[in-house]
Design a protein around this motif. Structure first.
Motif, PDB file in Angstrom:
ATOM      1  N   PHE A 152       1.705 122.507  24.461  1.00  0.00           N
ATOM      2  CA  PHE A 152       0.687 122.309  23.419  1.00  0.00           C
ATOM      3  C   PHE A 152       0.556 120.838  23.040  1.00  0.00           C
ATOM      4  O   PHE A 152      -0.538 120.347  22.793  1.00  0.00           O
ATOM      5  N   ARG A 153       1.687 120.139  23.006  1.00  0.00           N
ATOM      6  CA  ARG A 153       1.668 118.729  22.568  1.00  0.00           C
ATOM      7  C   ARG A 153       1.008 117.817  23.603  1.00  0.00           C
ATOM      8  O   ARG A 153       0.654 116.687  23.281  1.00  0.00           O
ATOM      9  N   GLU A 154       0.831 118.300  24.841  1.00  0.00           N
ATOM     10  CA  GLU A 154       0.131 117.516  25.863  1.00  0.00           C
ATOM     11  C   GLU A 154      -1.388 117.574  25.664  1.00  0.00           C
ATOM     12  O   GLU A 154      -2.114 116.830  26.308  1.00  0.00           O
ATOM     13  N   THR A 155      -1.855 118.493  24.819  1.00  0.00           N
ATOM     14  CA  THR A 155      -3.291 118.716  24.660  1.00  0.00           C
ATOM     15  C   THR A 155      -3.821 117.948  23.455  1.00  0.00           C
ATOM     16  O   THR A 155      -3.073 117.290  22.734  1.00  0.00           O
ATOM     17  N   GLU A 156      -5.105 118.109  23.216  1.00  0.00           N
ATOM     18  CA  GLU A 156      -5.742 117.460  22.079  1.00  0.00           C
ATOM     19  C   GLU A 156      -5.579 118.242  20.773  1.00  0.00           C
ATOM     20  O   GLU A 156      -6.068 117.831  19.732  1.00  0.00           O
TER      21      GLU A 156
ATOM     22  N   GLU B 178      -7.943 127.057  28.338  1.00  0.00           N
ATOM     23  CA  GLU B 178      -9.055 127.992  28.179  1.00  0.00           C
ATOM     24  C   GLU B 178      -9.285 128.287  26.694  1.00  0.00           C
ATOM     25  O   GLU B 178     -10.430 128.366  26.238  1.00  0.00           O
ATOM     26  N   ALA B 179      -8.202 128.430  25.931  1.00  0.00           N
ATOM     27  CA  ALA B 179      -8.329 128.676  24.491  1.00  0.00           C
ATOM     28  C   ALA B 179      -9.012 127.490  23.798  1.00  0.00           C
ATOM     29  O   ALA B 179      -9.851 127.684  22.911  1.00  0.00           O
ATOM     30  N   ILE B 180      -8.675 126.277  24.222  1.00  0.00           N
ATOM     31  CA  ILE B 180      -9.318 125.083  23.654  1.00  0.00           C
ATOM     32  C   ILE B 180     -10.797 125.073  24.004  1.00  0.00           C
ATOM     33  O   ILE B 180     -11.657 124.815  23.153  1.00  0.00           O
ATOM     34  N   SER B 181     -11.091 125.373  25.243  1.00  0.00           N
ATOM     35  CA  SER B 181     -12.485 125.419  25.700  1.00  0.00           C
ATOM     36  C   SER B 181     -13.287 126.449  24.895  1.00  0.00           C
ATOM     37  O   SER B 181     -14.427 126.206  24.490  1.00  0.00           O
TER      38      SER B 181
END
Length: 198
Positions: free
Chosen positions: A28-32, A111-114
């Motif tokens: 999770f921490r690698e994402t925005e 996919e959840a972020i998208s």
């Protein structure tokens, strides 16, 4: 205490799952997504909207996808932990001995972020309209003090009283339930408050 410290404490409290939760957290921490704490557990948001959370339990730990109903779930990893209650929330459980496929978790998270960016969101259904059983309706009509107190209760507490009285099968039981409820209503208490605060 910062959110980071709260999460570190949470991981220490769930030492059995600390390795898995830490690995999931790193994905999770690698994402925005923004890391925060909600309900005492690590959560991840996009523009203030909840996307996912992590939690440790007695027999498993899990990733919660708040709008998981929209995920393709091509690997059949997601379950509805409260069938019939939750509509959008989906959970991916990890039990003792399970390894974390970081690439697969990342695919689900992306996919959840998208989906969050696309505005995919299942909103909760509105609660049903309050229907007062005749006995309670009559008591409120006859007693202005009781009616005023009843109107100050939250809709949920009003519904609890109405359903409690209405679900009794016999008139005598309905009357006993009403008699039990009147002092609680007049004191501004919910039917089940004593259980909620223990």
């Amino acid at each position: 205490m910062t959110d980071d410290h709260k999460i570190e404490n949470y991981l220490r409290k769930h030492a059995q799952w600390a390795g898995v939760l830490d690995t999931l957290r790193s994905v999770f921490r690698e994402t925005e997504l923004e890391e925060t704490v909600k309900w005492g557990t690590p959560h991840y948001t996009y523009n203030g909207k909840l996307v996912a959370g992590l939690a440790g339990f007695k027999n498993h730990c899990a990733v919660w996808f708040h709008q998981g109903v929209f995920l393709e779930d091509s690997e059949n990893k997601l379950i509805n932990a409260q069938e019939g209650t939750t509509k959008a929330l989906r959970q991916w459980r990890f039990e003792e001995g399970d390894s974390v496929n970081v690439d697969l978790v990342r695919d689900y998270v992306l996919e959840a972020i998208s989906n969050a960016k696309a505005g995919k969101e299942l909103t909760p259904e509105r609660k049903k309209k309050l229907t007062l059983p005749p006995l309670l309706r009559q008591a409120l009509t006859d007693n202005a003090k009781l009616n005023a107190a009843f109107l100050t209760l939250t809709p949920g507490k009003q519904r609890e009283y109405a359903e409690y009285i209405a679900t009794a099968k016999q008139d005598a039981t309905k009357r006993r339930r009403l008699d039990k409820c009147i002092p609680l209503i007049e004191d501004g208490k919910g039917l089940n408050d004593k259980y909620k605060n223990s």
